[in-house]
Motif scaffolding. Structure first.
Motif, short mmCIF file in Angstrom:
data_model
loop_
_atom_site.label_atom_id
_atom_site.label_comp_id
_atom_site.label_asym_id
_atom_site.label_seq_id
_atom_site.Cartn_x
_atom_site.Cartn_y
_atom_site.Cartn_z
N LEU B 226 0.83 -1.21 0.00
CA LEU B 226 0.00 0.00 0.00
C LEU B 226 0.86 1.26 0.00
O LEU B 226 0.35 2.36 -0.12
N ARG B 227 2.16 1.09 0.14
CA ARG B 227 3.05 2.23 0.23
C ARG B 227 2.94 3.19 -0.98
O ARG B 227 2.93 4.40 -0.80
N PRO B 228 2.82 2.68 -2.22
CA PRO B 228 2.76 3.60 -3.37
C PRO B 228 1.58 4.57 -3.27
O PRO B 228 1.63 5.64 -3.88
N LEU B 229 0.57 4.22 -2.51
CA LEU B 229 -0.59 5.10 -2.39
C LEU B 229 -0.17 6.48 -1.86
O LEU B 229 -0.74 7.49 -2.24
N VAL B 230 0.81 6.48 -0.96
CA VAL B 230 1.19 7.77 -0.37
C VAL B 230 2.47 8.31 -1.00
O VAL B 230 3.15 9.15 -0.44
N GLU B 231 2.79 7.80 -2.19
CA GLU B 231 3.91 8.36 -2.93
C GLU B 231 3.42 8.95 -4.24
O GLU B 231 2.33 8.64 -4.69
N ALA B 232 4.26 9.79 -4.82
CA ALA B 232 3.89 10.37 -6.10
C ALA B 232 3.88 9.29 -7.17
O ALA B 232 4.61 8.31 -7.08
N GLY B 233 3.04 9.47 -8.17
CA GLY B 233 2.97 8.49 -9.25
C GLY B 233 2.61 9.18 -10.54
O GLY B 233 2.62 10.41 -10.63
N GLN B 234 2.30 8.38 -11.53
CA GLN B 234 1.97 8.90 -12.85
C GLN B 234 0.82 8.08 -13.39
O GLN B 234 0.78 6.87 -13.19
N THR B 235 -0.15 8.73 -14.03
CA THR B 235 -1.21 7.96 -14.68
C THR B 235 -1.09 8.15 -16.19
O THR B 235 -0.34 9.02 -16.65
N LEU B 236 -1.84 7.35 -16.93
CA LEU B 236 -1.83 7.49 -18.39
C LEU B 236 -2.16 8.92 -18.79
O LEU B 236 -1.51 9.52 -19.64
N THR B 237 -3.19 9.47 -18.13
CA THR B 237 -3.65 10.80 -18.55
C THR B 237 -2.69 11.90 -18.11
O THR B 237 -2.48 12.86 -18.83
N SER B 238 -2.10 11.76 -16.92
CA SER B 238 -1.20 12.83 -16.48
C SER B 238 0.06 12.85 -17.35
O SER B 238 0.65 13.90 -17.57
#
Lengths: 282, 292
Positions: B226-238
């Motif tokens: 669950l750690r990635p939930l509170v980290e920055a990420g990237q989505t297809l749209t962003s």
């Protein structure tokens, strides 16, 4: 026990509703409260200065209106065509279902994909660069399903005697459309357009690569290389990289103007829309 | 005339699909399916793997749906089953109006409030910033809440009122009527409303872009972490909404990789729409609920 569960159920669902209404009031409340201070006659009629920190948003409003007007012109014939196709010309249930599926899929296409499509076709292939026309066309296509469906729903609820009378007079399909169907259902078109334009006014993704820039444009005089300013893009850019308090003030003001425009358009469409929902109940 | 305009609209959608397929061909030719399963995206090294963005999109969308669905359906149960008639209309009107608040406004509120709240609220987790997948998920949940609510309310109200009255007459409580009569009969409409909301969340760009952090190659060490939930990420749209699209244009392979993301998005969203359509058609023919 059953009573207890019943009470719990009512309480829980009421809490859900209160939460949702709370979120809604918070959003509107914050925008109005923070934005109201920035609003002034000068803010609405002056052009942008010092990268949004001073001046006003006159050309942003004008740009957004230009995009909306273009979208309207693009959308009306297409939406009317699609609705009539579904409501009048297509006789087979199966073909109508296909057309409906097409409208649903088009309605679901994410707005950023319209932007990418516009970048490929208008900006690069037609070599227009950023142009108001590209943005207007894209927005018009994006709201097409909303408008077509609103008109279509109205066509479907036309009183049968009208249609039968027209058929009894021996009118052809086209005569029937021009003399009965369209005059009687034009209200649906208007409702759909208001809803569609309310959505188009706030969209950023389809226009940010194709039609709009942050500063340095006013009234476009041609098609090629003639971008406009716009309200949503203004907010989008300022929201990202503005720590200047003066710009923040303008940011809230712009958000309030945009929200006002969107809510005004949806408000005008509201009576017809609620009517539709209430009729569905009977 | 109508035929011509219909053909024109259909041509537009087909052209979009064709362009996305055609322009993304180079990357499929180079990487094949590894484009979808590849874990790293470094455009200077000509390395294009979309997995991290697919992961980001899935996490954000599911989170938004998980948060919005219970609250939205709960609220709809209250408006459709319990709220007195004279209160119904104003509530419905407010919700309908607010379903149209532009996403850039949500993004603005996300930037100025939500990300600070997330950062302050989860300080014990040592967050690097308030721009996280969780922030994006919450923001999207708030954004689709009015839509979920009003569509679920519509679906619940397609159940004839006489059936509710009959159930009450048989001695069922309000809760039992709502669940065993109304929900049981309108679940297709509910699912279809949720699918519509899912389609919208998957494709939402602006609000996500502003709060998701846009960090490339953010994949968890374990899939259940669950750690990635509170980290920055990237989505297809962003990714598609960022400035990389302008850098990519000069380089065929890089451009193809960007367009490939759009193609993936288009296919998934179209599939979801199609599914929602099938669900609705079986029961009541064409329904307004599938288009909002």
């Amino acid at each position: 026990m059953r009573r207890c569960i019943d009470r719990l159920f009512v309480l829980a669902t009421a809490a859900c509703l209160l939460f949702a209404l709370g979120v809604i009031s918070f959003i509107v409340g914050v925008i109005v409260w923070r934005g109201f201070g920035a609003l002034s006659w000068q803010f609405l009629t002056d052009q942008i200065r010092s990268a949004g920190a001073a001046g006003g948003i006159f050309y942003n409003i004008v740009g957004t209106l230009i995009l909306l007007a273009t979208a309207l012109i693009v959308c009306v014939p297409l939406a009317t065509g699609l609705a009539l196709m579904h409501g009048v010309y297509l006789k087979k249930q199966r073909s109508r279902e296909r057309l409906w599926l097409f409208l649903s899929v088009l309605n679901g296409v994410p707005s950023i994909l319209f932007g990418l499509f516009g970048l490929m076709v208008f900006v690069k292939f037609f070599a227009w660069g950023k142009s108001w026309l590209a943005g207007g066309v894209l927005l018009g296509l994006m709201i097409l399903p909303t408008v077509a469906v609103a008109l279509l729903e109205r066509i479907k609820t036309l009183p049968r005697p009208y249609i039968e009378a027209a058929a009894g007079l021996g009118l052809s399909d086209s005569q029937r459309v021009w003399s009965v169907v369209l005059p009687q259902s034009v209200g649906g078109l208007v409702t759909g357009l208001l809803l569609g334009l309310a959505r188009a006014a706030g969209e950023t993704a389809p226009i940010m690569f194709t039609a709009t820039i942050f500063a340095g444009a006013n009234i476009p005089t041609g098609i090629k290389e003639s971008p406009v300013l716009s309200l949503p893009y203004h907010i989008f850019v300022l929201a990202q990289d503005s720590f200047d308090p003066a710009a923040a003030e303008n940011l809230w003001g712009s958000a309030l103007v945009l929200l006002g425009l969107v809510l005004l358009l949806s408000l005008l469409a509201l009576p017809a829309r609620l009517n539709f929902h209430e009729e569905a109940e009977k | 005339m109508s035929f011509f305009f219909t053909a024109l609209a259909a041509f537009f959608l087909l052209l979009m699909l064709f362009l996305f397929v055609w322009q993304s061909l180079p990357v499929w030719r180079q990487s094949g399916l590894a484009y979808v399963t590849g874990e790293s995206w470094y455009f200077r090294q000509q390395e294009f793997g979309a997995l991290a963005m697919i992961y980001g999109t899935l996490v954000v969308s599911l989170l938004a749906l998980l948060l919005a669905a219970p609250v939205g359906i709960g609220a709809a149960l209250f408006t459709a089953e319990i709220l007195p008639r004279r209160w119904r209309l104003p509530v419905k009107a407010a919700v309908e109006l607010l379903a149209g608040v532009p996403s850039v406004v949500y993004g603005l509120l996300g930037i100025l409030f939500l990300r600070n709240w997330v950062y302050d609220g989860l300080q014990y987790l040592d967050l690097l910033s308030g721009d996280t997948l969780l922030t994006a998920g919450i923001l999207l949940a708030l954004m689709i809440l009015p839509t979920v609510m009003t569509l679920s309310d519509d679906a619940l109200r397609t159940v004839p009122a006489a059936q509710g009255r009959a159930a009450r007459g048989l001695g069922l409580t309000r809760a039992e009527t709502a669940i065993w009569v109304s929900l049981a009969q309108s679940w297709r409409g509910m699912v279809s409303a949720l699918l519509l909301a899912l389609g919208r969340v998957l494709g939402e760009t602006i609000a996500v872009f502003l709060v998701v952090g846009r960090r490339d190659n953010a994949l968890p060490e374990s899939w259940l972490s669950l750690r990635p939930l509170v980290e920055a990420g990237q989505t297809l749209t962003s990714k598609l909404g960022g400035s990389e699209i302008n850098i990519a244009y000069g380089d065929p392979l890089h451009w193809a990789a960007m367009v490939g993301l759009a193609l993936l998005l288009l296919i998934v969203v179209a599939g979801i729409t199609w599914l929602g359509n099938i669900l609705m058609r079986r029961k009541e023919g064409e329904s307004y609920a599938s288009l909002h």
